[in-house]
Scaffold this motif. Sequence first.
Motif, mmCIF file in Angstrom:
data_model
loop_
_atom_site.group_PDB
_atom_site.id
_atom_site.type_symbol
_atom_site.label_atom_id
_atom_site.label_comp_id
_atom_site.label_asym_id
_atom_site.label_seq_id
_atom_site.Cartn_x
_atom_site.Cartn_y
_atom_site.Cartn_z
ATOM 1 N N LEU A 139 27.658 -65.532 -22.536
ATOM 2 C CA LEU A 139 28.164 -66.031 -23.814
ATOM 3 C C LEU A 139 27.246 -65.706 -24.992
ATOM 4 C CD1 LEU A 139 29.437 -69.566 -22.707
ATOM 5 C CD2 LEU A 139 30.540 -67.354 -22.470
ATOM 6 N N GLN A 140 26.095 -65.093 -24.712
ATOM 7 C CA GLN A 140 25.131 -64.780 -25.787
ATOM 8 C C GLN A 140 24.789 -66.007 -26.623
ATOM 9 O OE1 GLN A 140 27.615 -62.134 -25.082
ATOM 10 N NE2 GLN A 140 25.879 -61.651 -23.761
ATOM 11 N N LEU A 141 24.751 -67.147 -25.977
ATOM 12 C CA LEU A 141 24.290 -68.367 -26.643
ATOM 13 C C LEU A 141 22.833 -68.586 -26.199
ATOM 14 C CD1 LEU A 141 27.382 -70.737 -26.121
ATOM 15 C CD2 LEU A 141 26.671 -69.626 -28.262
ATOM 16 N N PHE A 142 21.892 -68.304 -27.081
ATOM 17 C CA PHE A 142 20.482 -68.326 -26.695
ATOM 18 C C PHE A 142 19.733 -69.561 -27.190
ATOM 19 C CE2 PHE A 142 21.665 -63.822 -26.511
ATOM 20 C CZ PHE A 142 21.272 -63.529 -25.211
ATOM 21 N N GLY A 143 20.490 -70.524 -27.728
ATOM 22 C CA GLY A 143 19.843 -71.728 -28.258
ATOM 23 C C GLY A 143 19.128 -72.527 -27.189
ATOM 24 N N ALA A 144 19.785 -72.756 -26.054
ATOM 25 C CA ALA A 144 19.117 -73.418 -24.932
ATOM 26 C C ALA A 144 18.095 -72.430 -24.387
ATOM 27 C CB ALA A 144 20.140 -73.799 -23.867
ATOM 28 N N ARG A 145 16.829 -72.839 -24.324
ATOM 29 C CA ARG A 145 15.755 -71.889 -23.998
ATOM 30 C C ARG A 145 15.362 -71.948 -22.540
ATOM 31 N NH1 ARG A 145 13.666 -70.483 -29.078
ATOM 32 N NH2 ARG A 145 15.557 -70.487 -30.329
ATOM 33 N N LYS A 146 14.901 -70.809 -22.042
ATOM 34 C CA LYS A 146 14.345 -70.768 -20.696
ATOM 35 C C LYS A 146 12.825 -70.863 -20.799
ATOM 36 C CE LYS A 146 16.304 -68.328 -17.373
ATOM 37 N NZ LYS A 146 16.705 -67.271 -16.397
ATOM 38 N N GLY A 147 12.324 -72.079 -20.650
ATOM 39 C CA GLY A 147 10.880 -72.286 -20.694
ATOM 40 C C GLY A 147 10.303 -72.088 -19.306
ATOM 41 N N GLY B 145 12.277 -79.071 -20.211
ATOM 42 C CA GLY B 145 13.312 -79.646 -21.068
ATOM 43 C C GLY B 145 13.816 -78.717 -22.160
ATOM 44 N N ALA B 146 13.304 -77.472 -22.254
ATOM 45 C CA ALA B 146 13.717 -76.570 -23.334
ATOM 46 C C ALA B 146 15.181 -76.156 -23.218
ATOM 47 C CB ALA B 146 12.818 -75.327 -23.361
ATOM 48 N N CYS B 147 15.759 -76.299 -22.029
ATOM 49 C CA CYS B 147 17.157 -75.893 -21.808
ATOM 50 C C CYS B 147 18.110 -77.072 -21.893
ATOM 51 C CB CYS B 147 17.292 -75.215 -20.451
ATOM 52 S SG CYS B 147 16.978 -76.339 -19.070
ATOM 53 N N GLY C 297 28.552 -85.362 -22.626
ATOM 54 C CA GLY C 297 27.768 -86.265 -23.471
ATOM 55 C C GLY C 297 26.405 -86.648 -22.920
ATOM 56 N N GLU C 298 26.159 -86.381 -21.623
ATOM 57 C CA GLU C 298 24.884 -86.768 -21.016
ATOM 58 C C GLU C 298 23.952 -85.562 -21.001
ATOM 59 O OE1 GLU C 298 24.328 -89.801 -20.236
ATOM 60 O OE2 GLU C 298 26.134 -90.764 -19.423
ATOM 61 N N ARG C 299 22.693 -85.796 -21.348
ATOM 62 C CA ARG C 299 21.751 -84.669 -21.384
ATOM 63 C C ARG C 299 21.322 -84.265 -19.971
ATOM 64 N NH1 ARG C 299 16.127 -87.548 -23.242
ATOM 65 N NH2 ARG C 299 16.914 -89.677 -23.339
ATOM 66 N N MET C 300 21.229 -82.966 -19.775
ATOM 67 C CA MET C 300 20.803 -82.416 -18.487
ATOM 68 C C MET C 300 20.053 -81.120 -18.724
ATOM 69 S SD MET C 300 24.199 -83.017 -16.155
ATOM 70 C CE MET C 300 24.945 -84.664 -16.089
ATOM 71 N N ASN C 301 19.303 -80.700 -17.678
ATOM 72 C CA ASN C 301 18.587 -79.426 -17.742
ATOM 73 C C ASN C 301 19.529 -78.313 -17.278
ATOM 74 O OD1 ASN C 301 16.022 -80.657 -18.393
ATOM 75 N ND2 ASN C 301 15.956 -81.351 -16.281
ATOM 76 N N THR D 159 12.608 -76.605 -29.757
ATOM 77 C CA THR D 159 13.338 -77.426 -30.726
ATOM 78 C C THR D 159 14.781 -77.724 -30.329
ATOM 79 O OG1 THR D 159 11.951 -76.442 -32.425
ATOM 80 C CG2 THR D 159 13.877 -77.674 -33.179
ATOM 81 N N SER D 160 15.494 -76.696 -29.834
ATOM 82 C CA SER D 160 16.903 -76.964 -29.512
ATOM 83 C C SER D 160 17.027 -77.982 -28.383
ATOM 84 C CB SER D 160 17.637 -75.667 -29.176
ATOM 85 O OG SER D 160 16.869 -74.859 -28.332
ATOM 86 N N GLY D 161 16.119 -77.906 -27.408
ATOM 87 C CA GLY D 161 16.127 -78.900 -26.332
ATOM 88 C C GLY D 161 15.732 -80.271 -26.850
#
Lengths: 165, 340
Positions: free
Chosen positions: A29-37, A44-46, A52-56, A101-103
């Motif tokens: 999808l070329q969505l690079f906001g969620a990062r691969k740390g 948690g960068a991803c 609605g619930e946060r996940m890695n 930041t995005s994470g």
Amino acid sequence: MSSITINQQEYALPSDPRTTLLDFLHQNLQLFGARKGCDHGQCGACTVLVDGERMNACLLLTFQLAGKAVVTIEGVADNDDLHPLQQAFIDNDAFQCGFCTSGQICAGIAAQRELQEQRPSAVWFDAYYTRLEDVKERLSGNLCRCGAYPHIIEAVTSTDSTPEA
Amino acid sequence: MKPFSVFSLQHAEDLSQVASFKHSRFLAGGTNLVDLMKHQIERPDHIIDLSGFDEANQITEDDGRVVIGAMVTNTALADYAYKHPRLSLLAQALLAGATVQLRNRASTAGNLLQRTRCYYFYDTSKACNKREPGSGCAAKEGFNRIHAILGTSEHCIATHPSDMATAMVALDARVHICNAAGVRRELPVRELYTLPGDTPHVETQLADDDLITAVSIDTVPRGTHIYQKVRDRSSYAFALVSVACTLRVNEGVIDEVSLALGGVAPRPWHAHQAEACLLGNPPSPELFAQAAEAELKDARSYGGNDYKVPVLRRTLTHVLNQASDHQRAHPSHEGAMYAR
């Protein structure tokens, strides 16, 4: 239900079941906001929101999410209007290199909702605790190698309207 | 990650349709298994996906028995347990573990069955009898400050990392199991885990086709509940030592006590020797020291983890002092000492 919704768009699941959600976001999808740390659920960068619930995103295999709705950092703003927490990160100078930041923002959005819903955290069992300690505990899953934590916490607390207990 | 096939399980009865349980793994939340597959430590040929195992997503209460579906997330269980003071120990332990992101995904049964975080188990270039039986144990003479002091063998000194499982052992929870033949049975969590001995790669009593469908807590011990965790950071770190304790003082004597220890053994450790020492006696610092000594008399450390023996002794006596002081100040108190 062989599809997944991401930022309100529906997509077919990838054919290779080994594809993590994070790799699907990046490669398909070329969505690079969620990062691969770390790619191992430790930094948690991803962080993304699943129903609605946060996940890695790095620890989710995409096929596990059939029928689910995912929101990434690309989907939190209202078109050109930034999410209030995005604006607060700018106003509070809450990032230096910006990699985490995005994470941090996705985690912060979820943390604010969890506070509103009065969901417990570990510090609630302490004899005394402050809202600051509660927010820090809730954000401990997001690392920042620049050490921007004080401003990140400020951005999250300054836009949190939950009354103190 | 090695390629694998996927079977989607909707109901426990679907187990009979699984082609082979050899080299297969049940996948619940995946917060541990997916990571281990990336590291090539787990290399299953077949994944039995539990994403659609919705019947295991409920918490029900029946005549005082709380039945927690295997797929209930750690977050959902913590929220539920927080609202029920008699389950406070479970809420305290769950919220002391991992992060919100991980707890939102991790399941109840998956938490019980997570693997050790021993560095040498994770490093495929090092000897590990758990990962590769017969290859040796690099931890015994390596960096072993996180390793076990109770229940170890010459073949393995890894710890079980779970906070939740430690509380489940203290609460004498039971796992509900269904196998491919459709036979259902229950097993106390205290009997679920095997000690390493000379087969450290075997960690539980479960057969390949045994699926945990639920975990139940049949009778909740009365009294004050304390989960005390000692770790390197105040959040998001595994226990170096933890103590799960429920204790009630009635008419001047300890008439109910349950104790489990985390971070110090290959399984969440039921401290039954300490319990036996305490039960029926008036609480005192001297009694608590004796109880700790009874549990620790067989402790063995390996250099890097020598500190765990005194830390465990002090943490255990501290928790017992706190719980009995609280019982004295607040007779018939139940649950957490402090809660919002």
